[in-house]
Enzyme design. Structure first.
Site, PDB file in Angstrom:
ATOM      1  N   ASP A  95      15.335 -22.813 -48.234  1.00 38.23           N
ATOM      2  CA  ASP A  95      14.446 -24.113 -47.947  1.00 38.23           C
ATOM      3  C   ASP A  95      13.029 -24.154 -48.028  1.00 38.23           C
ATOM      4  O   ASP A  95      12.260 -24.149 -47.192  1.00 38.23           O
ATOM      5  CB  ASP A  95      14.992 -24.471 -46.353  1.00 38.23           C
ATOM      6  CG  ASP A  95      14.594 -25.660 -45.886  1.00 38.23           C
ATOM      7  OD1 ASP A  95      14.359 -26.686 -47.001  1.00 38.23           O
ATOM      8  OD2 ASP A  95      14.361 -25.972 -44.845  1.00 38.23           O
TER       9      ASP A  95
ATOM     10  N   GLY B 258      11.054 -30.434 -35.683  1.00 36.27           N
ATOM     11  CA  GLY B 258      11.708 -29.999 -37.175  1.00 36.27           C
ATOM     12  C   GLY B 258      12.900 -30.523 -37.380  1.00 36.27           C
ATOM     13  O   GLY B 258      13.348 -31.262 -36.516  1.00 36.27           O
ATOM     14  N   SER B 259      13.756 -30.240 -38.389  1.00 35.20           N
ATOM     15  CA  SER B 259      14.724 -30.964 -38.978  1.00 35.20           C
ATOM     16  C   SER B 259      15.934 -30.307 -37.981  1.00 35.20           C
ATOM     17  O   SER B 259      16.962 -31.225 -37.891  1.00 35.20           O
ATOM     18  CB  SER B 259      15.196 -30.632 -40.183  1.00 35.20           C
ATOM     19  OG  SER B 259      15.087 -29.196 -40.755  1.00 35.20           O
TER      20      SER B 259
HETATM   21  P1  ADP Z   1      11.343 -27.874 -40.300  1.00 39.09           P
HETATM   22  O1  ADP Z   1      12.547 -27.871 -39.583  1.00 39.09           O
HETATM   23  O2  ADP Z   1      11.286 -29.498 -41.166  1.00 39.09           O
HETATM   24  O3  ADP Z   1      11.361 -26.791 -41.269  1.00 39.09           O
HETATM   25  P2  ADP Z   1       9.689 -26.853 -38.447  1.00 39.09           P
HETATM   26  O4  ADP Z   1      10.579 -26.379 -37.343  1.00 39.09           O
HETATM   27  O5  ADP Z   1       9.624 -25.659 -39.446  1.00 39.09           O
HETATM   28  O6  ADP Z   1      10.057 -28.166 -39.400  1.00 39.09           O
HETATM   29  O7  ADP Z   1       8.289 -27.332 -37.907  1.00 39.09           O
HETATM   30  C1  ADP Z   1       8.042 -28.451 -37.071  1.00 39.09           C
HETATM   31  C2  ADP Z   1       6.640 -28.452 -36.831  1.00 39.09           C
HETATM   32  O8  ADP Z   1       6.143 -27.143 -36.241  1.00 39.09           O
HETATM   33  C3  ADP Z   1       5.695 -28.583 -37.985  1.00 39.09           C
HETATM   34  O9  ADP Z   1       4.548 -29.436 -37.347  1.00 39.09           O
HETATM   35  C4  ADP Z   1       5.313 -27.406 -38.238  1.00 39.09           C
HETATM   36  O10 ADP Z   1       3.774 -27.314 -38.810  1.00 39.09           O
HETATM   37  C5  ADP Z   1       5.078 -26.738 -36.751  1.00 39.09           C
HETATM   38  N1  ADP Z   1       5.575 -25.114 -36.800  1.00 39.09           N
HETATM   39  C6  ADP Z   1       6.807 -24.644 -37.081  1.00 39.09           C
HETATM   40  N2  ADP Z   1       6.547 -23.236 -37.179  1.00 39.09           N
HETATM   41  C7  ADP Z   1       5.149 -22.724 -36.983  1.00 39.09           C
HETATM   42  C8  ADP Z   1       4.384 -21.927 -36.620  1.00 39.09           C
HETATM   43  N3  ADP Z   1       4.890 -20.529 -36.985  1.00 39.09           N
HETATM   44  N4  ADP Z   1       2.921 -21.763 -36.587  1.00 39.09           N
HETATM   45  C9  ADP Z   1       2.514 -23.096 -36.346  1.00 39.09           C
HETATM   46  N5  ADP Z   1       3.162 -24.260 -36.362  1.00 39.09           N
HETATM   47  C10 ADP Z   1       4.326 -24.282 -36.718  1.00 39.09           C
END
Ligand code: ADP
Ligand code: MG
Length: 603
Positions: A158, A38-39
């Protein structure tokens, strides 16, 4: 230093999963695999060893905070506690957060259906589009989630398709309130958090962020679901920003309903105060009608599921009863297990002899009845004959023949699977408790083989397997029930929305203004983390030397207000794809913003 190490799974055919080589995180989470980056940091799928049944799989977000100041950590934890109290079927459940090994960890619900961005890409790649009914269903779920959070004065900041998750085809908004927890609540923090494609004009102009900025982002998501593309596009970061701030409001293609288009356009008005709130959109007649239809559909699903569940429960009760009987048999059989091979064989032979005796007794009774009837018939017949011809003499044999009972024939005994035996032998066999014709080996192993040949059923292993499979069924039933709770909760939410409308359909509840709370400054540690990640990602895409050239050129071009076509041409000459330069452009923008705010703070 990475905390998790890639180690191959025991099954070498499956892809290598990320497994924590350390003990459990916070003494309860075991890393199963890496979901992505994630970011702010890595995201893992974990197994919660202390969870309720059916909720074992969770998501762990590891945010390396380096030297996050104690007050920032406390603040983040307080906000996290508030988030963990929220509960809505269209919001990814925030379970827990804690600090360990210089990292801030967030534990959330796991959504197996991946994020909406993945789904959009999948459909785009396959040349398919989502049916409008599906889009409206998801859109309403998003509105219900947003309304719930906005009523509680929590902003997302966001909203984007990769923060929307799918679970059993229900959409759930992820990271609600998390950006504030990580970045702080000032304007600049929001600018830093957001992805430009979904950012509202007021955010880009630093005119404040409120719930209407989330509404703008939701409209961008609606557009994306309909067109499988961003509502505002551009070759680079600045051109996207320009389109958002100054460009025309995009429209949905003609194949989409005009009512849906009108709603989306109203949500994309440049002036935030003119945009409807989530609660207001849910009251628009077109959405209201759809809401009722979806509620009916979901109620039917839960009804059907409930019927299935009760059937399954009935089956479970039956299985439990059978299991009980089965256990009793097992117990009796375990008594048998304690016997010596010789005793066991003797018991078995006794049982089989008893069974045969029972059959023979039955057969004998049948034969007796048959003969009895035959005799009666004959008596009758003879009586009649006597009546007709009383003077006729019978020879000596006749009465004895009449009284003769039919013996059990050799054929009858053979039907029981036994060799032909004479009457004496049969009676002997009936009393026999010791096998006359073969000896049982004393050696247990040999005896076991002996039983096996003799078709002696072993109950242990097989029965254990049955028990295990029964446990599995129970688990599946439980899972189905867990899944139903989301649908149930959604039906309840929709009923609440519809009921509140019928109580007072004239009043349009205005949203309580969202008062910024907590830290009003940007969390510099997190801002730097984010910028470092962007830099790393851009270097990876462009190679270090090209990155530097692009960075220097864009810095100069932005100062001189170079036009977009010129910028694009130059970047192409450098051999860098404009899409790969997007992050460099955004990085420069962030640096400028941070610098400007630092200068402002000094004055
Ligand atoms: P960002 O910081 O860009 O919002 P995330 O941290 O939300 O990114 O997500 C990073 C990765 O983890 C992505 O591939 C996302 O699909 C997966 N992911 C994040 N949260 C979940 C969740 N609750 N269930 C399934 N996959 C998740
Ligand atoms: Mg996210």
């Amino acid at each position: 230093m990475p905390k998790f190490q890639e180690v191959p799974k025991s099954d070498t055919n499956t892809s290598a999963a990320t497994v924590c080589t350390e003990s459990l995180i916070a003494r309860r989470y075991l890393v199963k695999e890496r979901l992505g980056r994630g970011s702010f940091g890595m995201v893992y799928l974990v197994l919660d060893k202390k969870s309720r049944k059916g909720e074992e799989l969770k998501v762990l977000k590891e945010i390396s905070v380096g030297d996050l100041k104690p007050n920032e950590t406390v603040q983040a934890n307080l906000e996290a506690q508030l988030l963990s109290k929220l509960d809505h079927p269209a919001i990814v459940k925030f379970y827990n957060s804690f600090v360990e090994h210089y990292s801030f960890y967030i534990i959330t619900e796991y959504c197996e259906g991946r994020d909406l961005q993945c789904k959009v890409e999948e459909y785009k790649g396959a040349g398919r589009t989502f049916p409008e009914s599906q889009i409206v269903e998801w859109f309403i779920q998003l509105l219900l989630g947003a309304q719930y959070m906005h009523e509680r004065r929590i902003l997302h900041r966001d909203l984007k398709s990769n923060n929307i998750f799918l679970k059993n085809n229900i959409v759930k908004i992820g990271d609600f309130g998390v950006s504030r927890l990580l970045m702080g609540s000032c304007d600049l923090a929001t600018t830093f958090t957001g992805t430009p494609y979904y950012m509202s004009p007021e955010v880009l102009n630093h005119q404040g962020y409120d719930s209407k900025s989330d509404i703008w982002s939701l409209a961008c998501i609606l557009y994306e679901m309909c067109c499988l593309d961003h509502a505002f596009t551009g070759h680079n970061f600045m051109s996207v920003v320009l389109k958002i701030v100054e460009g025309e409001t995009p429209s949905l293609p003609n194949r989409c309903s005009s009512k849906l288009n009108a709603i989306m356009e109203s949500m994309l008005q440049k002036d935030p105060s003119r945009r409807p709130s989530a609660a207001e959109i849910l009251k628009i007649p077109y959405i209201d009608q759809e809401l009722q239809n979806i509620k009916c559909k979901f109620s039917n699903i839960t009804m059907k599921d409930r019927t299935i569940t009760s059937q399954k429960e009935a089956l479970q009760i039956r299985n439990a009863l059978e299991k009980k009987i089965h256990l009793q048999t097992l117990r009796e059989q375990s008594e048998v297990q304690k016997m010596t091979p010789r005793e066991r064989m003797r018991l078995r032979k006794l049982q089989s002899a008893d069974e045969k005796a029972r059959k023979l007794k039955q057969l004998a009774e049948e034969k007796y009845q048959e003969n009895h009837q035959r005799m009666q018939k004959l008596r009758c017949h003879n009586f009649q004959q006597v009546g007709v011809d009383v003077l006729h003499e019978y020879n000596e044999q006749s009465p004895s023949r009449m009284n003769q009972t039919q013996p059990v024939s050799a054929h009858d005994y053979r039907s029981l699977g036994q060799p032909e035996l004479n009457g004496k032998m049969i009676s002997d066999r009936l009393c026999m408790s010791e096998p006359a014709d073969y000896e049982i080996p004393e050696d247990p192993e040999a005896a076991e083989e002996f039983y096996h040949e003799d078709d002696f059923e072993s109950c242990s292993d097989e029965n254990l397997e049955i028990e295990e499979s029964e446990e599995e069924t129970e688990c599946t039933i439980f899972k189905t029930y867990e899944q139903d709770t989301d649908v149930d909760a959604l039906v309840r939410c929709m009923e609440d929305v519809l009921e509140s409308r019928s109580l007072d359909s004239s009043t349009v509840t205005t949203m309580a203004p969202v008062v910024p709370q907590g830290p009003t400054a940007i969390n510099c540690t997190m801002a730097e983390t984010k910028m470092n990640r962007m830099r790393e990602s851009a270097i990876q895409k462009l190679e270090a030397d090209v990155f530097q050239k692009v960075y220097d050129y864009l810095k100069m071009a932005r100062r001189q207000n170079a036009n977009e076509a010129e910028v694009k041409e130059y970047l192409e000459k450098l051999g860098a794809k404009p899409s790969n330069c997007f992050e460099v452009d955004q990085l420069l923008y962030f640096e400028e913003q941070l610098q400007a705010s630092a200068t402002e703070a000094k004055h």
